[in-house]
Design an enzyme around this catalytic site. Structure first.
Site, PDB file in Angstrom:
ATOM      1  N   THR A  24       0.831  -1.202   0.000  1.00 27.60           N
ATOM      2  CA  THR A  24       0.000   0.000   0.000  1.00 27.60           C
ATOM      3  C   THR A  24       0.870   1.259   0.000  1.00 27.60           C
ATOM      4  O   THR A  24       2.083   1.193   0.195  1.00 27.60           O
ATOM      5  CB  THR A  24      -0.892   0.021   1.254  1.00 27.60           C
ATOM      6  OG1 THR A  24      -0.043   0.015   2.414  1.00 27.60           O
ATOM      7  CG2 THR A  24      -1.801  -1.190   1.296  1.00 27.60           C
ATOM      8  N   ASP A  25       0.214   2.407  -0.220  1.00 25.66           N
ATOM      9  CA  ASP A  25       0.930   3.675  -0.075  1.00 25.66           C
ATOM     10  C   ASP A  25       0.102   4.619   0.789  1.00 25.66           C
ATOM     11  O   ASP A  25      -0.989   4.278   1.245  1.00 25.66           O
ATOM     12  CB  ASP A  25       1.300   4.275  -1.432  1.00 25.66           C
ATOM     13  CG  ASP A  25       0.089   4.762  -2.219  1.00 25.66           C
ATOM     14  OD1 ASP A  25      -0.979   5.026  -1.632  1.00 25.66           O
ATOM     15  OD2 ASP A  25       0.215   4.895  -3.443  1.00 25.66           O
ATOM     16  N   SER A  26       0.632   5.812   1.015  1.00 27.83           N
ATOM     17  CA  SER A  26      -0.012   6.718   1.960  1.00 27.83           C
ATOM     18  C   SER A  26      -1.327   7.282   1.417  1.00 27.83           C
ATOM     19  O   SER A  26      -2.035   7.973   2.142  1.00 27.83           O
ATOM     20  CB  SER A  26       0.946   7.849   2.355  1.00 27.83           C
ATOM     21  OG  SER A  26       1.305   8.608   1.226  1.00 27.83           O
ATOM     22  N   GLY A  27      -1.664   6.992   0.164  1.00 32.14           N
ATOM     23  CA  GLY A  27      -2.996   7.310  -0.337  1.00 32.14           C
ATOM     24  C   GLY A  27      -4.034   6.324   0.194  1.00 32.14           C
ATOM     25  O   GLY A  27      -5.231   6.496  -0.035  1.00 32.14           O
ATOM     26  N   GLY A  28      -3.579   5.274   0.898  1.00 34.16           N
ATOM     27  CA  GLY A  28      -4.497   4.326   1.521  1.00 34.16           C
ATOM     28  C   GLY A  28      -4.855   3.139   0.632  1.00 34.16           C
ATOM     29  O   GLY A  28      -5.672   2.305   1.012  1.00 34.16           O
TER      30      GLY A  28
END
Lengths: 139, 139, 139, 139
Positions: free
Chosen positions: A15-19
């Site tokens: 995952t990334d910090s965009g969720g």
């Protein structure tokens, strides 16, 4: 041609910090599924390399991202060879969310069989072509 | 020993859905910094491998995670060799957030110089030991 | 439209046991370049998210892999917006090997500007359209 | 305390051009195993976050790299909680190669239970402590 289904769980690493799952990581999921498709047909890539000096290399890919996958999702990677011709295989692959089979992204991936030393094209092993029901890309 | 500082920008690829840099990815940042430390001392690892069959392999690592880094942060990776002895280098590395030099994580990384074929330990190139001010780990 | 060039060094983390850059990792390089293109035009994505609740999301990508990049290569990611229309930007991006500007892979990437809460399409900030010389995709 | 075993297959994405698994990627394998350990004990991390605003964050890690894993290896990640105290769990984890159970790397990982908003320490859910046979770190 039957479709080949491989399950993938989404972990934090994906995952990334965009969720949501980072866009490049779907390509990892799709390669795992192609590797397992080969294994299901009796081909271990480390043995292919060691004994026949064969590698599979991705030549091109196109991906449509439709809906995001999220942390902890259980995904199904659905793969099908839609063309097999000489040295190349064309896969259609979708990433679907279990259990509803909702398509999250859809890809076409062209893979070439190459010589590990020279990187030149090599004919796909006959057993693999037969396994999948023949060299359907040819007339 | 001078400290070696290498800047790293945090991109989406580095983060996870917790909104922070994924814990394994700090190890990537630290390896980039060690690679650039070698380059700054005149050693290109692809040439070392091709010409001297030398590789550097991580033997052990310990990391304390103190504060999270976030998307778009500009980080400084601060590296110092604190021991050089025979075939191994011991690095102390911190990941700091610019511009305030706040320490986000701190690591000790033991790296061995090995033969690329046999994976056996090989003495660190003398020029590298001299470059860093001598074989300080020895009495 | 000027082309935007961003340098990328290939580290061990980017390669695979085939000896070349892993195919998904070129997508990381291309995203770093798009992020830096935005920054060069005055847009920091963490501020865009915090202040305007805007995210950029990749809608589709197509990549042709022509030649492999290898460990320690210094690459140039060359990016150009070829279409800007409402909520989407179309980038053409190539990964080239310095210093000879040999193209290793070529991609087209469609990026949408979306609302971070609703994931609905949002108009690209006017300043960004103007920065790049107008909404050239429109008649 | 029983040991928890989770299988991991090594794909191209996990390896580097040294021909072995990249050192940071063992941390991904170990996190997958901790996630599955939680799931096996009835805890889904997305539900923990949504319903109790709980996250698990790695506080520190130490890893000894003993032998390399290679492309296509089938690994077993063996995990055991050796201490549970208030807000932290201490895991001992080894990466072993099937079928001979040869240890490739060994790690100790300290994980804290934190509040997702404040990042402050939160007590580990009682059901989790009981599940694992009690708060063995306490006298």
């Amino acid at each position: 041609m039957d479709k080949f289904v491989w399950p993938v769980r989404v972990y934090y690493e994906d995952t990334d910090s965009g969720g949501v799952v980072y866009y490049a990581n779907y390509l990892k999921f799709m390669e795992r599924a192609r590797t397992e498709w080969l294994r299901a047909h009796g081909f271990e890539q480390d043995a292919l390399l060691r004994e026949q000096h064969l590698l599979f290399a991705v030549r091109s890919i196109s991906v449509e991202y439709q809906r995001p996958a999220r942390f902890n999702d259980l995904l199904a990677i659905v793969s099908q060879v839609v063309e097999a011709r000489g040295a190349t295989l064309l896969f259609e692959q979708t990433v679907e969310r279990d259990p509803a089979a909702q398509v999250l992204c859809a890809a076409r991936v062209r893979v070439a069989c190459i010589d590990a030393q020279t990187f030149r094209a090599r004919r796909i092993p006959q057993a693999l072509l037969e396994e999948r029901g023949g060299d359907v890309g040819d007339p």
